[in-house]
Design a protein around this motif. Structure first.
Motif, PDB file in Angstrom:
ATOM      1  N   LEU A   1       0.862  -1.261   0.209  1.00 30.60           N
ATOM      2  CA  LEU A   1       0.064  -0.086   0.181  1.00 30.60           C
ATOM      3  C   LEU A   1       0.730   1.470   0.075  1.00 30.60           C
TER       4      LEU A   1
ATOM      5  N   SER B   1      -7.451  -1.987 -10.827  1.00 28.49           N
ATOM      6  CA  SER B   1      -7.246  -0.625 -10.710  1.00 28.49           C
ATOM      7  C   SER B   1      -8.603  -0.244 -10.253  1.00 28.49           C
TER       8      SER B   1
ATOM      9  N   ALA C   1     -10.809  12.205   1.510  1.00 32.12           N
ATOM     10  CA  ALA C   1     -12.080  11.551   1.718  1.00 32.12           C
ATOM     11  C   ALA C   1     -13.320  12.358   2.375  1.00 32.12           C
TER      12      ALA C   1
ATOM     13  N   VAL D   1      -9.661   4.133  -5.495  1.00 33.07           N
ATOM     14  CA  VAL D   1      -8.584   3.288  -4.504  1.00 33.07           C
ATOM     15  C   VAL D   1      -7.174   3.498  -5.102  1.00 33.07           C
TER      16      VAL D   1
ATOM     17  N   GLY E   1      -6.776   8.595  -6.875  1.00 27.63           N
ATOM     18  CA  GLY E   1      -6.780   7.178  -6.371  1.00 27.63           C
ATOM     19  C   GLY E   1      -5.842   7.321  -5.330  1.00 27.63           C
ATOM     20  N   PHE E   2      -5.885   6.771  -4.008  1.00 27.32           N
ATOM     21  CA  PHE E   2      -5.353   6.780  -2.885  1.00 27.32           C
ATOM     22  C   PHE E   2      -3.994   5.917  -2.747  1.00 27.32           C
ATOM     23  N   ILE E   3      -4.164   4.827  -3.396  1.00 26.12           N
ATOM     24  CA  ILE E   3      -2.932   4.057  -3.478  1.00 26.12           C
ATOM     25  C   ILE E   3      -2.070   4.087  -5.074  1.00 26.12           C
TER      26      ILE E   3
ATOM     27  N   THR F   1     -11.432  -7.662   1.856  1.00 25.69           N
ATOM     28  CA  THR F   1     -10.277  -7.148   2.294  1.00 25.69           C
ATOM     29  C   THR F   1      -9.734  -7.582   3.385  1.00 25.69           C
TER      30      THR F   1
END
Length: 307
Positions: free
Chosen positions: A75, A180, A88, A184, A109-111, A273
């Motif tokens: 991550l 993807s 967020a 995220v 995207g956060f990742i 997850t």
């Protein structure tokens, strides 16, 4: 193409995030029954399994690789955590027009996905332990809205509306793009395309395999059990259920059109997850397939209906 493939069996694998480990159990059970897919196609987590299995990775090695997968170490967050939380919080306010001109503070995207690609490269470089089979990995192009189907064959497949067939010159890019999840993982840029999770366009590519001439398809739907999860009303759970309902309708439509043999492992209680639940998901996929042994063999042995 259809004449040479119509009686051969292909496998289609849906998305499901970490629940996708169940696909490995399904393939193990099929192998034990003596059912060897002539081709395999998948989306998102299903694309990961399809890409590796199709290249020649054995089911036992797939299980070993998956069991040792530690996603937390992959991550690579695109922003400092404080900014991630701020962004967020701004998303619902932005869509409600409570705040304006903040889209620049919300990343696509956060990742980042660089660590995931590096891990994928190591896995792809593992020496195949069995013969490769035709395999197809589905992504979605945000710019055109088309499904992007990466393929490894020499001959380019025939044209299909809203589908672009792209040679799989780099399996890492194909698999990474298919996985993807929008919002995220950052979209993957590739040849003037902006690629994200294939589930947006095709979460269970039964139709793709039929188009390629495979009239007998074993479809593994990991999505259905998500609809059976206990539902607690919250902002995120409502967004999740909204996507679940849309995916469910589209997959039911494809199944009713092409009549595949559908396997739906009961993954209730297996979080999408939950890293620690990966071994359980593999076992459930294997057991769900073994329970359908007689029906599966009858489907395989039945004559193909000429159209």
């Amino acid at each position: 193409m259809r004449e040479s493939r119509s009686n051969r069996v292909a496998v289609a694998l849906s998305g499901g995030i970490l629940r996708g480990a169940a696909h490995i159990g399904v393939l193990q059970a099929l192998q034990k029954m003596g059912i060897t897919p002539a081709a395999i196609a998948g989306t998102s987590a299903g694309g990961l399994v399809a890409g590796l299995y199709g290249r020649g990775m054995s089911t036992d090695l797939l299980e070993e690789v998956t069991r040792t997968f530690n996603g937390r170490k992959l991550l690579d967050v695109s922003l400092p955590m404080v900014e991630v939380l701020t962004a967020a919080a701004l998303v619902p306010l932005y869509y409600l027009h409570v705040v304006k001109r903040v889209s620049h503070r919300i990343p696509p995207g956060f990742i980042v996905g660089a660590k995931f690609e590096k891990w994928l490269q190591k896995v792809v470089d593992i020496t195949p332990t069995r013969h490769a089979i035709p395999h197809f990995v589905v992504a979605t192009d945000l710019l055109s809205g088309n499904a992007i189907v990466f393929y490894d064959e020499l001959d380019r497949p025939k044209i299909l509306p809203r589908v672009e067939f792209v040679p799989m010159s780099d399996p890492v890019i194909a698999i990474r793009s298919s996985c993807s999840l929008p919002g995220v993982l950052l979209p993957r840029k590739y040849h003037r395309r902006l690629l994200v999770d294939g589930a947006l366009r095709n979460n269970l590519p039964i139709d793709i395999l039929h188009h390629l001439g495979f009239e007998k398809v074993i479809a593994v739907d990991l999505h259905k059990s998500q609809m059976d999860d206990e539902f607690t009303v919250s902002y995120l759970s409502i967004l999740d259920r909204m996507m679940d309902i849309m995916f469910d309708e589209l997959m039911e439509l494809r199944a009713s059109t092409y009549h595949p043999f559908v396997i739906r492992p009961n993954l209730d209680g297996i979080g999408r997850t939950s890293w620690e639940s990966i071994p359980s998901a593999i076992r459930i996929g294997r057991e769900a397939t073994e329970a359908l042994r007689d029906e599966l063999l009858a489907y395989i042995q039945s004559p193909t209906v000429k159209k």
